[in-house]
Design a protein around this motif. Structure first.
Motif, PDB file in Angstrom:
ATOM      1  N   GLU A   1      -1.839  -3.545 -16.636  1.00 11.22           N
ATOM      2  CA  GLU A   1      -2.868  -2.487 -15.762  1.00 11.22           C
ATOM      3  C   GLU A   1      -1.160  -2.203 -14.667  1.00 11.22           C
ATOM      4  O   GLU A   1      -0.792  -1.457 -14.477  1.00 11.22           O
ATOM      5  N   ALA A   2      -1.005  -3.319 -14.639  1.00 14.38           N
ATOM      6  CA  ALA A   2       0.594  -3.681 -13.231  1.00 14.38           C
ATOM      7  C   ALA A   2       1.536  -2.418 -14.173  1.00 14.38           C
ATOM      8  O   ALA A   2       2.240  -1.886 -13.192  1.00 14.38           O
ATOM      9  N   LYS A   3       2.421  -2.554 -15.302  1.00 12.55           N
ATOM     10  CA  LYS A   3       3.139  -1.983 -16.433  1.00 12.55           C
ATOM     11  C   LYS A   3       2.554  -0.267 -15.682  1.00 12.55           C
ATOM     12  O   LYS A   3       3.166   0.530 -15.047  1.00 12.55           O
ATOM     13  N   LYS A   4       1.437   0.518 -15.588  1.00 10.04           N
ATOM     14  CA  LYS A   4       0.981   1.628 -14.910  1.00 10.04           C
ATOM     15  C   LYS A   4       1.551   1.827 -13.144  1.00 10.04           C
ATOM     16  O   LYS A   4       1.545   3.088 -13.195  1.00 10.04           O
ATOM     17  N   TYR A   5       1.626   1.539 -12.377  1.00 10.55           N
ATOM     18  CA  TYR A   5       1.661   1.186 -11.500  1.00 10.55           C
ATOM     19  C   TYR A   5       3.988   0.938 -10.680  1.00 10.55           C
ATOM     20  O   TYR A   5       3.872   0.713  -9.837  1.00 10.55           O
ATOM     21  N   ILE A   6       4.274   0.850 -12.522  1.00 11.53           N
ATOM     22  CA  ILE A   6       6.035   0.577 -12.026  1.00 11.53           C
ATOM     23  C   ILE A   6       6.811   1.934 -11.406  1.00 11.53           C
ATOM     24  O   ILE A   6       5.964   3.286 -12.900  1.00 11.53           O
ATOM     25  N   THR A   7       7.378   2.189 -10.627  1.00 13.62           N
ATOM     26  CA  THR A   7       7.929   3.416 -10.106  1.00 13.62           C
ATOM     27  C   THR A   7       9.649   3.133  -9.642  1.00 13.62           C
ATOM     28  O   THR A   7      10.144   2.215  -9.887  1.00 13.62           O
ATOM     29  N   GLU A   8       9.777   3.963  -8.908  1.00 16.00           N
ATOM     30  CA  GLU A   8      11.288   3.779  -8.098  1.00 16.00           C
ATOM     31  C   GLU A   8      11.454   2.942  -7.472  1.00 16.00           C
ATOM     32  O   GLU A   8      12.082   2.258  -7.041  1.00 16.00           O
ATOM     33  N   GLU A   9      10.028   2.742  -6.538  1.00 16.98           N
ATOM     34  CA  GLU A   9       9.463   1.289  -6.054  1.00 16.98           C
ATOM     35  C   GLU A   9       9.551   0.334  -6.465  1.00 16.98           C
ATOM     36  O   GLU A   9       9.431  -0.701  -5.734  1.00 16.98           O
ATOM     37  N   VAL A  10       8.688   0.417  -7.635  1.00 26.60           N
ATOM     38  CA  VAL A  10       8.155  -0.803  -7.808  1.00 26.60           C
ATOM     39  C   VAL A  10       8.858  -1.346  -9.628  1.00 26.60           C
ATOM     40  O   VAL A  10       8.841  -0.350 -10.324  1.00 26.60           O
TER      41      VAL A  10
ATOM     42  N   ASP B   1       9.230  -4.038 -11.331  1.00 28.82           N
ATOM     43  CA  ASP B   1       8.660  -4.515 -12.839  1.00 28.82           C
ATOM     44  C   ASP B   1       6.627  -4.010 -11.954  1.00 28.82           C
ATOM     45  O   ASP B   1       6.151  -4.670 -11.662  1.00 28.82           O
ATOM     46  N   GLU B   2       6.334  -5.342 -13.680  1.00 29.98           N
ATOM     47  CA  GLU B   2       4.810  -5.726 -13.352  1.00 29.98           C
ATOM     48  C   GLU B   2       4.936  -6.371 -12.167  1.00 29.98           C
ATOM     49  O   GLU B   2       3.598  -6.615 -11.550  1.00 29.98           O
ATOM     50  N   ASP B   3       5.573  -7.199 -12.042  1.00 33.60           N
ATOM     51  CA  ASP B   3       5.571  -8.728 -11.692  1.00 33.60           C
ATOM     52  C   ASP B   3       5.939  -8.210 -10.068  1.00 33.60           C
ATOM     53  O   ASP B   3       4.756  -9.162  -9.091  1.00 33.60           O
ATOM     54  N   GLU B   4       6.313  -7.531  -9.784  1.00 38.36           N
ATOM     55  CA  GLU B   4       6.673  -6.679  -8.317  1.00 38.36           C
ATOM     56  C   GLU B   4       5.519  -5.686  -8.206  1.00 38.36           C
ATOM     57  O   GLU B   4       4.502  -6.477  -7.430  1.00 38.36           O
ATOM     58  N   ALA B   5       4.552  -5.407  -9.568  1.00 36.48           N
ATOM     59  CA  ALA B   5       3.679  -4.653  -8.969  1.00 36.48           C
ATOM     60  C   ALA B   5       2.233  -5.813  -8.382  1.00 36.48           C
ATOM     61  O   ALA B   5       1.324  -5.563  -7.722  1.00 36.48           O
ATOM     62  N   ILE B   6       2.337  -6.965  -9.562  1.00 35.61           N
ATOM     63  CA  ILE B   6       1.102  -7.782  -9.598  1.00 35.61           C
ATOM     64  C   ILE B   6       1.233  -8.587  -7.574  1.00 35.61           C
ATOM     65  O   ILE B   6       0.456  -8.545  -7.091  1.00 35.61           O
ATOM     66  N   ALA B   7       3.018  -8.730  -7.313  1.00 37.38           N
ATOM     67  CA  ALA B   7       2.482  -9.862  -6.194  1.00 37.38           C
ATOM     68  C   ALA B   7       1.942  -8.691  -4.687  1.00 37.38           C
ATOM     69  O   ALA B   7       2.205  -9.211  -3.760  1.00 37.38           O
ATOM     70  N   GLY B   8       2.849  -7.204  -5.431  1.00 37.38           N
ATOM     71  CA  GLY B   8       2.241  -6.419  -4.402  1.00 37.38           C
ATOM     72  C   GLY B   8       0.911  -6.656  -3.547  1.00 37.38           C
ATOM     73  O   GLY B   8       0.045  -6.189  -2.582  1.00 37.38           O
ATOM     74  N   ALA B   9       0.197  -6.426  -5.454  1.00 38.43           N
ATOM     75  CA  ALA B   9      -1.388  -6.885  -5.257  1.00 38.43           C
ATOM     76  C   ALA B   9      -2.277  -7.218  -4.624  1.00 38.43           C
ATOM     77  O   ALA B   9      -2.974  -7.694  -4.337  1.00 38.43           O
ATOM     78  N   LYS B  10      -1.815  -8.759  -4.970  1.00 43.69           N
ATOM     79  CA  LYS B  10      -1.956 -10.022  -4.772  1.00 43.69           C
ATOM     80  C   LYS B  10      -1.684  -9.832  -2.930  1.00 43.69           C
ATOM     81  O   LYS B  10      -2.446 -10.603  -2.105  1.00 43.69           O
ATOM     82  N   ASP B  11      -0.381  -9.126  -1.991  1.00 46.67           N
ATOM     83  CA  ASP B  11      -0.855  -9.274  -1.013  1.00 46.67           C
ATOM     84  C   ASP B  11      -1.521  -8.294  -0.335  1.00 46.67           C
ATOM     85  O   ASP B  11      -2.161  -8.686   1.273  1.00 46.67           O
TER      86      ASP B  11
ATOM     87  N   ILE C   1       0.756  -1.316   0.302  1.00 46.14           N
ATOM     88  CA  ILE C   1       0.313  -0.235   0.451  1.00 46.14           C
ATOM     89  C   ILE C   1       1.566   1.459   0.034  1.00 46.14           C
ATOM     90  O   ILE C   1       0.970   2.153  -0.995  1.00 46.14           O
ATOM     91  N   ALA C   2       2.319   1.637   0.462  1.00 42.45           N
ATOM     92  CA  ALA C   2       3.149   2.650   0.070  1.00 42.45           C
ATOM     93  C   ALA C   2       3.322   2.368  -0.696  1.00 42.45           C
ATOM     94  O   ALA C   2       3.651   3.499  -1.418  1.00 42.45           O
ATOM     95  N   LYS C   3       3.345   1.386  -1.456  1.00 43.93           N
ATOM     96  CA  LYS C   3       4.147   1.782  -2.506  1.00 43.93           C
ATOM     97  C   LYS C   3       3.260   1.867  -3.511  1.00 43.93           C
ATOM     98  O   LYS C   3       3.479   1.983  -5.026  1.00 43.93           O
ATOM     99  N   GLY C   4       2.208   2.116  -3.262  1.00 40.29           N
ATOM    100  CA  GLY C   4       1.034   2.800  -3.821  1.00 40.29           C
ATOM    101  C   GLY C   4       0.642   2.032  -4.990  1.00 40.29           C
ATOM    102  O   GLY C   4      -0.474   2.499  -6.085  1.00 40.29           O
ATOM    103  N   LEU C   5       0.166   0.555  -4.271  1.00 40.90           N
ATOM    104  CA  LEU C   5      -0.450  -0.425  -5.720  1.00 40.90           C
ATOM    105  C   LEU C   5      -1.332  -0.908  -4.614  1.00 40.90           C
ATOM    106  O   LEU C   5      -2.401  -2.227  -5.437  1.00 40.90           O
ATOM    107  N   GLU C   6      -2.405  -0.288  -4.128  1.00 45.02           N
ATOM    108  CA  GLU C   6      -3.779  -0.518  -3.696  1.00 45.02           C
ATOM    109  C   GLU C   6      -4.864  -0.205  -4.931  1.00 45.02           C
ATOM    110  O   GLU C   6      -5.999  -1.099  -4.912  1.00 45.02           O
TER     111      GLU C   6
END
Length: 719
Positions: free
Chosen positions: A139-148, A150-160, A116-121
């Motif tokens: 959709e995950a590509k839109k959430y790639i940032t300095e903290e995220v 790639d899309e795999d990390e974004a999806i993993a965070g969303a799953k959490d 959530i802190a990484k903006g993945l909510e």
């Protein structure tokens, strides 16, 4: 009014009775006082019902307080909704309230909070929605940032985030909790160590959670605590996942695989461990309450055992090396003499001990020997049986439980009562007094040490103490207390009194050379009008100025009692002379309601007054079975299969009852051997102190186990 109505419904009471009980409790009235002297206000509920009512009232009030706290906390976050308000209003348990608050409760750092802190909510919302109109990777590509990265990390965070939401869902947890209670099993594996032999019964053990008895839960818990058992809750995951899927799966083939992984992670990492802990805790809580209930059921008849009045008693506290401690008490429990004898190994000074006790018995005219049932009890019993043959007067003996005697002897109270005696001699006095007046002596002991029930050291100690203290309080007040002889310990359990006031009463009576009437209590320091109202009816003045002071008629009803006597041309002298045998018939002929109205009291109070006037000064324990007195001895070796013996129930547990048959080792009557009729629990058929006929099924002398039955005895006798 919601609590008032709920309690009225749960206890089958009129609403006004429910409100009255609450008001009386809030005014500081004690449960014995409410049960005995306010019957018209609650419809003659007994003390046990009112105690359960008070417990439930406390729970419901705490529940309401918790709801208020949760509402405030969620409102302060700006997330309060009508849906939450409805769910909270309908919650009936603390667990349900906790579930509702769970999503809003501040959490320590979790995988979800990091995401959530990484903006993945936002991505989590998209994943949870499972819409047909998107590709998750895109959709995950839109959430790639300095903290995220790639899309795999974004999806993993969303799953959490979604996994935590699944775990926090109150309705889901409620349904899964019910599923575990109905379908799960509890399983044990034996862990080899020096104590594991004790728990061999539980190697490979499995049983349905809904059917496992309380005593088995407590045994398993102890085995786990001693690192002898590994315990788990198991359930078919097809059942649990079907429930979760019903709540969270929407069958979108583009997200099915990811949601399956998310649900599996939520279940294995968050949901199931929490639910397993809850299930174990619930089983333990229920088992504890059942065990505490058994303490309660067993303690009451033990405390109310008939006293052995008007006897000189010799108390014998058995031991080996240090010798048997002896104390002789008079008919009022005062110590006449003490000594030590050595009839048991290693000294075995039998003849010398017989001569010593023979002199004491003849000097003080001892009637009964009371033997503690602890270490060396069997040898002491054999010795006493031989001793009886050598004395010129009729003497018998009884074996009494010495549970807690050492606790009392080493206590501050024991030291205050007998400052000049060592610990072991105090035990001998206690053992003698237990036979003379069980209630007056046992109340001096920490109730948890009295030795009835099972697993007392594993219980939540505050709850156990609370319940057992309530039992002692009920027993003391139902029997009544002699104001001029009672110890401070006994007085402290009287309704409305505490130890400080009890000591003041004892000081007052010593200073004034006795208390002549109940009204004098108002002169006792710290005993004000409210305390007097609560305690007066339970305190007796034997041979005092007012005959009613030796009954349980409350002073507030003295005027009504005198009106009752006057109505039928009777007097207080008739009470003293026992001339009121016809009073119940006279009241019945006129009609109870008419008589009660004339006396300006309710019918229940009238009935209690009539009952008291018939037997002023009566002790309700006189109707209980008397202690078993013996003059001979039976040994384990004397027992034969099929032998029928009389015994006394010493303890009732979930799986049966232990019966004293006079051979030092109690025998077990398993629940299956108590009755031909089906019973759910041994307490349905037996209670502590019951005299029963039992038949010996088997004897294992090596393990000192005796199996008994109560079935088929009448047929055998007839044959």
């Amino acid at each position: 009014m919601e609590i008032v109505n709920q309690l009225a419904s749960e206890f089958g009471l009129k609403t006004e009775y429910s409100q009255n009980i609450i008001n009386l409790l809030d005014e500081g009235c004690t449960i014995p006082f409410i049960a005995r002297y306010r019957k018209e206000m609650h419809g003659t509920c007994d003390d046990q019902t009112i105690r359960e009512f008070a417990d439930r009232l406390k729970y419901l009030r705490n529940l309401n307080d918790e709801k208020t706290k949760v509402e405030k906390a969620i409102t302060e976050q700006g997330k309060w909704t009508d849906e939450i308000a409805k769910a909270l209003s309908e919650a009936r348990t603390m667990t349900e309230v906790e579930d509702i608050y769970r999503p809003y409760k501040p959490k320590r750092k979790t995988r979800a909070s990091v995401a959530i802190a990484k903006g993945l909510e936002g991505l989590a919302d998209i994943l949870q929605a499972q819409s047909k109109a998107f590709v998750l990777k895109d959709e995950a590509k839109k959430y790639i940032t300095e903290e995220v990265k790639d899309e795999d990390e974004a999806i993993a965070g969303a799953k959490d985030i979604v996994a935590e939401r699944i775990s926090d869902n109150a309705e889901l947890r409620k349904e899964l909790r019910a599923l575990l209670e109905s379908k799960a099993t509890i399983a044990c594996e034996l862990v080899e160590n020096e104590n594991s032999a004790t728990y061999e019964t539980y190697a490979g053990f499995k049983q349905e959670v809904k059917n496992i008895p309380s005593h088995r839960i407590l045994a398993i818990n102890r085995g786990e605590k001693e690192k002898c058992l590994k315990v788990s809750i198991n359930i078919d995951e097809k059942l649990t996942f079907a429930v979760i899927n019903k709540f969270f799966k929407k069958n979108n083939e583009d997200t099915d695989a990811v949601m399956d992984e998310t649900i599996a992670d939520s279940y294995e990492r968050l949901l199931f461990p929490a639910l397993e802990r809850e299930c174990r805790n619930n089983l333990t809580d229920r088992a504890n309450e059942q065990a505490i209930k058994m303490f309660e059921v067993n303690l009451k008849p033990l405390l109310l055992e008939a006293p052995l009045k008007n006897n000189i008693i010799l108390g014998l506290d058995p031991a080996y090396r240090t010798g048997c401690k002896i104390a002789v008490i008079d008919k009022n429990g005062n110590v006449l003499d003490t000594t030590v004898i050595y009839p048991t190994p290693p000294q075995s000074k039998t003849e010398e001990s017989i001569e010593k006790l023979k002199k004491l018995i003849e000097k003080y005219n001892v009637d009964v020997v009371s033997i503690g049932n602890g270490t060396a009890s069997k040898e002491a019993e054999i010795f006493v049986a031989e001793l009886i043959k050598h004395v010129s007067r009729k003497v018998s003996y009884a074996v009494v439980s010495e549970a807690g005697a050492s606790v009392y002897s080493a206590s501050k109270l024991g030291a205050e009562e007998f400052p000049d005696y060592d610990v072991s001699l105090r035990s001998a006095v206690s053992i003698a007094r237990r036979l003379q007046d069980p209630l007056a002596e046992l109340i001096k002991i920490d109730v948890k040490s009295i030795g009835v029930g099972q697993y007392q050291h594993d219980m939540p100690q505050n709850r156990l103490t609370e319940v057992l203290t309530g039992v002692v309080e009920d027993c003391v007040n139902s029997v009544g207390v002699d104001l001029n002889t009672a110890s401070p310990s006994l007085l402290s359990y009287v309704s409305g009194l505490n130890m400080s006031i009890a000591k003041n009463i004892v000081s007052f009576r010593a200073k004034n050379k006795g208390i002549k009437n109940r009204a004098e209590l108002l002169e006792v320091s710290k005993l004000g009008p409210k305390a007097y109202e609560q305690c007066a009816g339970f305190l007796r003045v034997v041979g005092g100025e007012e005959i009613l002071d030796n009954t349980s008629v409350h002073p507030e009803s003295y005027q009504a009692t005198k009106k009752l006597l006057s109505l039928f041309k009777l007097s207080e002298q008739d009470i003293k002379n026992g001339n009121l045998v016809e009073l119940p018939n006279l009241v019945s002929a006129m009609g109870e309601e008419k008589v009660a109205k004339a006396c300006e009291i309710g019918v229940p109070t009238l009935q209690d007054i009539v009952k008291e006037l018939l037997k002023p000064g009566r002790d309700i324990r006189e109707s209980m079975p008397k202690p078993v007195l013996r003059s001979d001895i039976l040994s384990l070796e004397d027992l034969k299969e099929g032998m029928v013996i009389s015994g006394t129930v010493r303890n009732v547990v979930d799986f049966g009852a232990f019966v004293d048959i006079g051979v030092h080792q109690d025998g077990l009557v398993h629940i299956s051997q108590i009755s031909d009729a089906f019973i759910k629990h041994p307490s349905e058929a037996l209670k502590v102190g019951d005299r029963v006929e039992v038949k010996v099924l088997s004897v294992d002398a090596g393990k000192k186990r005796i199996s008994l039955t109560m079935k088929g005895i009448e047929k055998d006798n007839e044959a």
